[in-house]
Structures are given as C-alpha cells and as structure tokens.
Motif scaffolding. Structure first.
Motif, PDB file in Angstrom:
ATOM      1  N   GLU A 252      82.345  54.826  86.739  1.00 26.07           N
ATOM      2  CA  GLU A 252      81.134  54.055  87.001  1.00 26.07           C
ATOM      3  C   GLU A 252      80.607  53.398  85.719  1.00 26.07           C
ATOM      4  OE1 GLU A 252      79.498  53.333  89.743  1.00 26.07           O
ATOM      5  OE2 GLU A 252      80.933  54.327  91.038  1.00 26.07           O
ATOM      6  N   ALA A 253      80.742  54.113  84.591  1.00 28.90           N
ATOM      7  CA  ALA A 253      80.238  53.581  83.312  1.00 28.90           C
ATOM      8  C   ALA A 253      81.168  52.557  82.690  1.00 28.90           C
ATOM      9  CB  ALA A 253      80.006  54.728  82.337  1.00 28.90           C
ATOM     10  N   GLY A 254      82.367  52.391  83.259  1.00 26.19           N
ATOM     11  CA  GLY A 254      83.325  51.445  82.678  1.00 26.19           C
ATOM     12  C   GLY A 254      83.911  51.925  81.382  1.00 26.19           C
ATOM     13  N   SER A 255      83.977  53.239  81.189  1.00 28.55           N
ATOM     14  CA  SER A 255      84.453  53.797  79.922  1.00 28.55           C
ATOM     15  C   SER A 255      85.959  53.848  79.833  1.00 28.55           C
ATOM     16  CB  SER A 255      83.894  55.212  79.733  1.00 28.55           C
ATOM     17  OG  SER A 255      82.499  55.227  79.861  1.00 28.55           O
ATOM     18  N   VAL A 256      86.658  53.792  80.996  1.00 30.04           N
ATOM     19  CA  VAL A 256      88.113  53.986  80.992  1.00 30.04           C
ATOM     20  C   VAL A 256      88.804  52.908  80.171  1.00 30.04           C
ATOM     21  CG1 VAL A 256      90.162  54.120  82.441  1.00 30.04           C
ATOM     22  CG2 VAL A 256      88.020  55.149  83.215  1.00 30.04           C
ATOM     23  N   GLU A 257      88.386  51.675  80.327  1.00 31.66           N
ATOM     24  CA  GLU A 257      89.025  50.596  79.573  1.00 31.66           C
ATOM     25  C   GLU A 257      88.857  50.797  78.063  1.00 31.66           C
ATOM     26  OE1 GLU A 257      87.346  47.030  81.041  1.00 31.66           O
ATOM     27  OE2 GLU A 257      88.543  47.017  82.871  1.00 31.66           O
ATOM     28  N   GLY A 258      87.661  51.220  77.657  1.00 31.29           N
ATOM     29  CA  GLY A 258      87.437  51.478  76.234  1.00 31.29           C
ATOM     30  C   GLY A 258      88.292  52.621  75.726  1.00 31.29           C
ATOM     31  N   LEU A 259      88.440  53.676  76.535  1.00 34.52           N
ATOM     32  CA  LEU A 259      89.267  54.818  76.134  1.00 34.52           C
ATOM     33  C   LEU A 259      90.732  54.423  76.028  1.00 34.52           C
ATOM     34  CD1 LEU A 259      87.563  57.568  78.315  1.00 34.52           C
ATOM     35  CD2 LEU A 259      87.470  57.369  75.829  1.00 34.52           C
ATOM     36  N   LEU A 260      91.209  53.616  76.990  1.00 34.69           N
ATOM     37  CA  LEU A 260      92.590  53.154  76.924  1.00 34.69           C
ATOM     38  C   LEU A 260      92.811  52.256  75.699  1.00 34.69           C
ATOM     39  CD1 LEU A 260      93.247  52.369  80.695  1.00 34.69           C
ATOM     40  CD2 LEU A 260      94.145  54.287  79.354  1.00 34.69           C
ATOM     41  N   GLY A 261      91.800  51.488  75.336  1.00 27.66           N
ATOM     42  CA  GLY A 261      91.913  50.671  74.132  1.00 27.66           C
ATOM     43  C   GLY A 261      92.035  51.506  72.873  1.00 27.66           C
ATOM     44  N   CYS A 262      91.404  52.657  72.882  1.00 32.46           N
ATOM     45  CA  CYS A 262      91.478  53.545  71.711  1.00 32.46           C
ATOM     46  C   CYS A 262      92.867  54.135  71.515  1.00 32.46           C
ATOM     47  CB  CYS A 262      90.468  54.678  71.851  1.00 32.46           C
ATOM     48  SG  CYS A 262      88.751  54.138  71.685  1.00 32.46           S
TER      49      CYS A 262
END
Length: 964
Positions: A830-840
């Motif tokens: 919901e927070a849209g954090s997955v894309e940021g985590l995958l970028g890391c």
C-alpha cells in the motif's frame, strides 16, 4: 784663506747644482718664476721658524733631544738642496740670477740646500679646503668648459686635486719615480726611498766592485743610509692634505650628480681614499658623504647602487659610520636590494649588511626591517642557488642572534635553530625569554614549529622545576607544541609521558593552581592522539603502560563534573583514543562498568563547553554497543536529559558537529529499550525529527560537512521507534505520523547516503512484521468479488500512495488478507515501498542490499498469502533483481536472504517465474559456492534449493521435481 776656501766651495757647489739641474727634468715646470721664488723663500722661512722655536725651548729639552732636532733640520735643508737641484737652469732665466740668488741667500746664512728647497716649492694658487663654493664653481667650470679652466685638460678627479694642490718633485724617488714612503739619504747626499735603495745596494752584495750612486754615479764608500725624517714628515703632511682635498672634490662631484659617469668616478675616488686610512673615512662622515650615499641606493642605475653599497661597506668599518648609516634609510633600501636579480648587487648588499651587523646598536634595526630576516633565512636555506650570498647571510644571522628580538623574528620566518640553541645553551634568564617567545609564536600567531630532542628535554625539565613561573611557561609551550604530531613523537622520546602521568596521578601541590594538571592532560591527550602505540608506552618505573588497568582506572576516576572542563576534556580524549584498539576498549568498558562511572560521562554530555559535550557524546557512541542499556538508564534517570537531547537535535540553524553526534547517539543506543523510546515520544521527538528531516531536504543552505551523519542520526532515531511498536504510545505516534510513507520516501535516496537507506529499509522491515497483525478482516461483500487481480491491487496501492483515501473507501490487501493502508497497517504494498526496496538491491553496499532483502522477506512470511505475494513481486521483476544481487555479492547473510526469496519463487511462482529463476546460469554456481563455504544456515538454505533443482538427493518426494 778661510774666506777663499768658502768661496771655492760655494763655486764648486754651484757648478755641481747647475750640472745636476741640466741632467734632470722636473716633473712640473713652473711658468711663474716669481711665484716659485716666493714659495721657495716661504718654505725656507718656515724651516728657520722651526729652528728658532726649537732653540727657544732649549732649556726644556735634553741634550739628546736637541741633537735629534738639529739633525732633523739638517736633513730638511739637505732635502731642499736635493730637490732644488732638479729644477732646470732655464727656469731661472739666466745663470746670473741663480748666482745672485745663491750668494745673497748664503750671506743670510742659508745653505744651497735651503735655496734648492725654496725653488722646488713651486705651488700653484690653490683653493683651500674650506672654500667649498669656489670648488663647486671649479668643478662646474671643468665639466661645462668655463672660460677660466678651458685651457686645462683633466682625465680624473685626482688630477683636479693635483692641479689645485700640486705635489713636490722632491717627493719622488729617483729610482722608482714614485712618491716615497720612507725617504733615506745615501752617502752621496741623494734622497731615495728606503726599499728602492736597499734593493739597489743588495744587487752589489756578492760583487767586489764598489757601489755607485744611482743618481750621481759617484762611488759610495758606505752602504749605510740615514732616514730623512723631515722629508718623510713633509710627505705625510702633504699626503694627508692632498687626500683631504680629493675627498672634498669627490664629494662635490658626487653632490652635483650631473652625469652618471661623474657620480661613478667620484665614488671610485672615494673608495680608493676610504681604503687608504681612517682619517679619510672620518672626513667623509664629517662632510656628509656617508649620509648622501644612502640616497643613491634608490638610484635607477644598478652600477651606482652597487658602488654605493661597496663604499658604504667601507665607511661602515668604524662605529661612527655605522651610527650615521643607522640614522638613514640605508638599511631598508639595502634589504630591498637583497632580492635583486643581479649577483653583484646581491653580494654588495649582503656584504654591507654583514658589516652593519657587527654593531650592537644596529642589530635591532636590521632585524625589525620588514622582510630582512625572511630574505636572509631564505638565502641561507637555498645554499645551492648562491653559495657566497648564503654563507654571508648565515654570518649576518649569527650576528643578529645577539639581539633576543631577532631570534623571535627568525623563528617567525621559519628559522628555529637560534631560538632552540639559546633555549638549550642559554642562561636561566635567556631560557625564560626564549620560552616566552615560543609561547607567543605558537599561541598568538599559531605557528607550527618542529622542535628537536634537546629542546624537548629542556622544556620537560622546566615543567618539573619548583619555580611556578618556569613551570607555567614550559607547560604553556608544551601544550601548543604537542598539537603538532611530529612534536608529540619527539616529546615521547624525551620522556614526557611519565612526567605528565605524574602530574595527573601523583603530584599534589596545595599552593599551586590546577592549571598544570589541565595542561598535562592536554599534552598527554595530544600525544596519545598523535599515533603512538599506547600499549607499549611506559608511564612509570613499575612497568605500567598507558593502556594498563592501573592507568585507565585513574583516568576514569578523574572524570568528575566539578573538575575543570579542560581536564575532563583531555581525559575523555585519552579514553577515546584507547577505544580505537580492541584490547584497551575492553579494559575501558570493564573499568566503567565495574566502577559505575558511566553516569559521569552522561552528565558531561550536558556541559556548557561544546568541545567537552561533543567528546563525551562521541565516547558514549563508542561505548553504546557494550554498555548501551547502562547509558540509556542513566539518560532516562537524569531529569530533563531526553528533553535536552530532542531540543539540541532539532535546533534550527547551520548543522553543528555536536548536533550530528547527538543524533548518532540516539541512533546507536539499543533499539529495543522501551524506556528511552517512550521518553522520546513523550518529549515530542518524532515531530521534531520529521521537521528537521524536512528542513534538510528543502533547505540545502543549512547543510554542512556534518549534514550526512546528522541525517543518518535522524533516520536512525526514527527507526529505533519501530523496534518497540508493541508499546501503545510508540505505535500510536508511528500511525499518527505515517512512518511507513516517511521511510519509503527516505528509501528512494532522499536521505542522501547508503546508511540512511539501510536504516529506512530496516525500519520498513520492522513495520512490515506488524502489518499482518494490524490488518483488519474485510467486509463479507468484498470477499465475494472475484474480479480483483493482483495487478489492480498494486495500481490501487500506488494511487493510494499519491492521493489520501477518503474515510469511507476500503482497500483490501490480498497479501495480508485484510484492509490495509500505509498509515494504519504499514503495508509495504500500500505504501509503494516494494519498488524502492527492489531498487536498493542494485546498490554496491552489501549492507543496504541485506536490509532491503530483509524487508522483502516479510512479504514472503508464512503468515501472509505467499502465493499472492510472489505474484505481486513477480510483476515487479523481483527474480532478476534478486539473482543480480546474488551474482554481485558473496556474504553469508545476503546468501541466506536471497536463497529464501529464490526458494519462495520456485515454490509459489508461476511457470514464467520458475523459468526465469532456473534459467539463470549463475544460480547453480552460487548455490554450490554457498554450500561449500557458507555457514550452517547458508548451507541449509542452499541445500534446500539444490534438492528442488534435482542437484541433491531428496528422500521426501513431497514436491514436483523440476529440471533446468
């Protein structure tokens, strides 16, 4: 008969005189015979005068004195005769005139020598020494071809003097044709220079033939010569008078300065005269030559400057000359010429300064001239550029050392040897003066000075003395010198450490201020921080070293709030240096824990002295992994301490090192300490931290070199709260401030550093573990709908992240099987954090990758719907990114987390996902490498995947096998 004999004798003498005059040609023929005769009579009258005065004092003289005077007078008369015989007969017009002259003078009691001397005195009408206006007119007329002197031709100024004050022919030696310095009379009555006639006679010493007079050609029976004292006195008198006149003429020519050639010739003449005798130099001082030469140093002509320097160097040989020069601007102008590009000018200038430096009165003037010592020291150091100038510059500096102020100027110019040598070898008074100079240089002017071992030993000896003034001065200097790392090493070699330890631990003087302890502490801290090995540095005769428990125990027990701040700061600096080494760190932790001294460090963190507060904070940061809970306990028990922490961290303005250190301390203290987290929440830490982060992002002008650690500390302080979400107060503030969205934003690089990204990922992991618990079951009517796809869910979650949902909108998360939102359940989808985590996962920092994988693994937990989670992750190309991280890194923890994701993808992924995983060529190699070299957990994870890939036997057969 006697009368007849006299007449015959006179006749013979006359004939002899005439013959001699005819054979010799005078050097200068007088055109005015009347004037010549008058001068000749005047000379004879002077001789008679002298004789009369001597007779008048006969009663006061002894017989020997009278005989000597009489002999001198006879020699004078003989000399007059000899010189008179040189004048040609034609000068007298007729022989009759000469006969009458001789006869008339003989009747008055004069001998032929008297007459000859008077005739020889053919002096022109001269300008007297004090007739300066006429002399100026004469020179102007000479150079401008005036009518009066147009007929006279002169090549040098000396010829001008000779024209005005001509020399006597009798002064010349007949053998050398040079003016005699020691005239003597031979047996034949001829006057010659002693050296010339002795050399002439010496040539006949081995011969049996008689010696003939070189002038009369008559045989000489005796080789003995007699000194012509009278003529010698006359020559000396004329020489002095002639040289004085030449000095005045040259000075006048110099003052006119009509042409450069005239000035150069005048200075050349003055140099010759200055070298001859001191009287000439005295006259030059008197009439203003010395003072005038100083002005010529500003002349544009390099040759004039050089000649003026050489002449000044000669005139400076006596103290009067140095005194006159010191009152002019010659020194400053000479210093300027030291930097000349012309070698001759440089050498002349340094030679002149060397001469001036021999005067005690001018030492301070030379040293205080701007740039003088700096240029001299540069000349001395650069020996290869000009060895002659370098050697003389060294001699000048050696002379200047006699003035203590110059030693200070030398030290300011980087030339420390004089100061250190006087400090080591000088008297007690000199040592104190040198120490005060050192103190001024290193404190007020902040110069970096390298000291030698001898200087170090003297300073340490003074520090141990019983004289308060000496101790204070030595300690002040040692404090400043020890800040320079090479000096610290030198102080260790000189034995400074035991002295400072004694000052801190043992020495107690009731009537002495504690400043010496503070100074000793600063010196010791500088030494320890300079890079020495504290584990081998002895502190006393018992064999204790700096890092022994004895030393650390004493250091820790000296930390007290009532001690001077400087002393506390030094002790903390020493302890901080020890904590950089593993074994001393363990000893420091042990002593602090056993003696419950942590509270003292916590209290010092609130010191008004920023340096002390910063040092205490840094020490607490270092100790937090070991005694973190003790530190937290003391922080919470100290009234107002959490509030001060929050206030200091969120203080507006440019970021300071202290703010950054306090933020890092909060981030490093144990995360799961509920007491501290609740206290921070109660003091309003979360809104203050969020406000500071926002200001950092929106106001780059506030940034400084401490901005990165400050931001990392702020993010760490937020993340620590996610470790105690079981606390209602902490959970409430996390929900109220939507920490999931905040950390997601920081995850995308807004924090500006890898560490901040890592901390954000850790925080999201902590929040995500609680999502399944916070997610509420959806209404029944929503569960009956079958058309909700995972991709639609992801799109809805992105839209929800950009636009705030209304109160009546309900979002169902298929992963958590309930209603989720970033704020209330911290759902990563919901927070849209997955894309940021995958970028890391593409980050080069392995710790960032590990933290991101840890957060992603929370979406594959057994408590969630793993199949739908895998489907959601597959849509975002998770397989490729995880395999890429596995290919790039080889750490055990990362392997475990990557293998966890890979296994879930193989187990719950669709055919496309499985093919993507099994088709990676590097996966088998990574699995085998992990199985060979990994730890137990890594091997187990690798083995599980290898069985699934049919690379190892599996006896359970509970799954459908897959092949590459």
């Amino acid at each position: 008969m006697s009368v007849a004999t006299i007449n015959v004798s006179q006749e013979n003498s006359m004939e002899s005189a005439r013959a001699t005059m005819e054979r010799q040609t005078a050097r200068r023929t007088q055109t005015d015979v009347t004037q010549m005769i008058e001068s000749l009579f005047a000379s004879v009258n002077l001789a008679k005068d002298l004789s009369a005065r001597c007779k008048g004092r006969a009663l006061q003289l002894t017989d020997d004195d009278i005989q000597n005077i009489a002999q001198d007078l006879e020699n004078v008369l003989q000399n007059i005769y000899d010189d008179l015989s040189r004048i040609p007969t034609s000068s007298f017009g007729s022989n009759a005139y000469m006969d009458v002259l001789i006869k008339s003078q003989s009747m008055r009691g004069y001998s032929e020598a008297d007459i000859s001397m008077n005739v020889m005195g053919n002096r022109r009408k001269s300008l007297r020494n004090n007739d300066t206006p006429k002399l100026v007119d004469f020179l102007q007329g000479m150079y401008h071809e005036s009518d009066e002197y147009r007929g006279q031709m002169f090549n040098t100024l000396s010829e001008v003097a000779e024209y005005i004050e001509p020399m006597y022919d009798a002064f010349f030696c007949p053998l050398t044709n040079e003016i005699m310095t020691d005239p003597v009379i031979t047996e034949s009555g001829v006057t010659c220079d002693r050296r010339a006639i002795e050399e002439y006679i010496e040539r006949f010493s081995d011969s049996s033939e008689p010696v003939y007079c070189p002038v009369t050609k008559m045989p000489m029976q005796s080789k003995t010569v007699m000194s012509n004292a009278s003529l010698k006195s006359v020559i000396e008198e004329w020489t002095m008078r002639n040289e004085a006149l030449r000095v005045r003429i040259a000075h006048t020519a110099l003052s006119l300065s009509a042409a450069e050639t005239m000035v150069l010739e005048a200075m050349h003449e003055l140099k010759l005269l200055a070298k001859l005798r001191g009287k000439n130099r005295e006259l030059m001082h008197k009439i203003g030559v010395t003072k005038f030469l100083a002005r010529l140093l500003d002349n544009h002509n390099a040759q004039i400057q050089c000649d003026a320097l050489e002449l000044l160097c000669l005139l400076a040989e006596d103290e009067e000359g140095k005194d006159i020069i010191g009152k002019t601007k010659a020194i400053a102008r000479t210093v300027k010429l030291l930097s000349s590009n012309t070698t001759d000018e440089r050498h002349a200038a340094i030679s002149f300064l060397l001469e001036l430096s021999k005067s005690q009165l001018l030492l301070e003037s030379i040293g205080s001239t701007p740039g003088s010592i700096l240029i001299l020291t540069t000349m001395k150091i650069n020996y290869s550029d000009d060895p002659i100038a370098a050697e003389k510059a060294g001699a000048v500096l050696k002379n200047l050392e006699k003035c203590p102020k110059n030693i200070k100027y030398m030290a300011e110019s980087g030339y420390l040897e004089p100061l250190q040598s006087h400090l080591v070898e000088g008297s007690e008074e000199m040592q104190m003066e040198m120490v005060s100079f050192l103190s001024e240089l290193v404190q007020e002017q902040e110069l970096t000075i390298d000291i030698n071992r001898s200087t170090s030993e003297i300073l340490i000896k003074m520090a141990r003395s019983c004289k308060p003034m000496a101790r204070k001065a030595a300690f002040d200097v040692l404090v400043q010198l020890s800040f320079h790392r090479p000096n610290s090493m030198m102080l260790v070699d000189a034995g400074a450490v035991p002295v400072m330890i004694e000052e801190l631990f043992i020495r107690k003087v009731d009537d002495e201020p504690v400043n010496s302890m503070a100074s000793a502490g600063t010196i010791l801290a500088n030494i320890v921080e300079s890079g020495i090995d504290p584990e081998t540095t002895l502190v006393n005769k018992e064999g204790h070293v700096l890092t022994s428990k004895y030393s650390i125990y004493n250091f820790v027990h000296m930390l007290k709030c009532f001690m001077p701040d400087d002393l506390n700061l030094s002790i903390i600096r020493v302890l901080l240096a020890f904590t950089a080494l593993a074994k001393p760190l363990a000893t420091v932790v042990s002593v602090i824990r056993e003696n419950h001294r942590g509270h003292a460090i916590v209290e010092l963190m609130s010191s008004q002295m920023e340096a002390l507060s910063l040092a205490a904070t840094r020490l607490l940061i270092t100790l937090s992994p070991h005694i973190g809970h003790t530190i937290v306990e003391r922080l919470c028990k100290t009234q107002g301490q959490p509030r001060k922490l929050v206030k200091n961290i969120s203080h507006a303005g440019r970021i300071t090192e202290r703010q950054a250190a306090l933020a890092i301390l909060l981030a490093r203290l144990p995360y799961r300490n509920t007491s501290l987290n609740v206290a921070l929440v109660q003091e309003g830490a979360v809104p203050a931290i969020l406000s500071a982060i926002k200001e950092m992002q929106n106001n780059p002008a506030r940034s400084s070199r401490h901005a990165v650690p400050y931001m990392e500390g702020l993010v760490g302080a937020l993340v620590r709260l996610t470790a105690t979400l079981y606390s209602p107060e902490v959970l409430k503030v996390a929900i109220d401030h939507n920490l999931a969205s905040v950390l997601t934003e920081l995850l995308t690089g807004a924090a500006g550093s890898d560490e901040a990204q890592r901390l954000a990922a850790v925080g999201l992991e902590n929040l995500s573990y609680l999502s399944i618990k916070l997610s509420q079951p959806p209404p029944d009517e929503l569960l009956s709908k079958k058309n909700i796809t995972i991709l639609k869910l992801l799109k809805d979650s992105k839209a929800h992240n950009n636009k705030k949902s209304s109160h009546n909108q309900i979002n169902v998360c298929l992963v958590h099987r309930g209603v989720c939102s970033p704020a209330t359940t911290f759902c990563l989808l919901e927070a849209g954090s997955v894309e940021g985590l995958l970028g890391c996962l593409e980050n080069d920092n392995v710790r960032v990758v590990e933290a991101a994988l840890g957060a992603l693994c929370t979406l594959l937990d057994e408590r969630v719907d793993v199949e739908k989670s895998v489907a959601a992750l597959s849509e975002l190309d998770v397989a490729r990114r995880v395999l890429g991280a596995l290919r790039q890194h080889r750490q055990n923890v990362l392997w475990q987390k990557c293998f966890c994701v890979v296994e879930k993808l193989l187990e719950h992924g669709d055919d496309r996902c499985v093919r993507e995983v099994t088709g990676d060529r590097m996966l088998p190699t990574a699995l085998v490498s992990a199985f060979h070299r990994g730890d137990a957990s890594t091997k187990q994870a690798a083995e599980s995947i290898l069985r699934r890939l049919h690379k190892m036997p599996d006896y359970s057969a509970t799954y459908v096998s897959m092949e590459f």
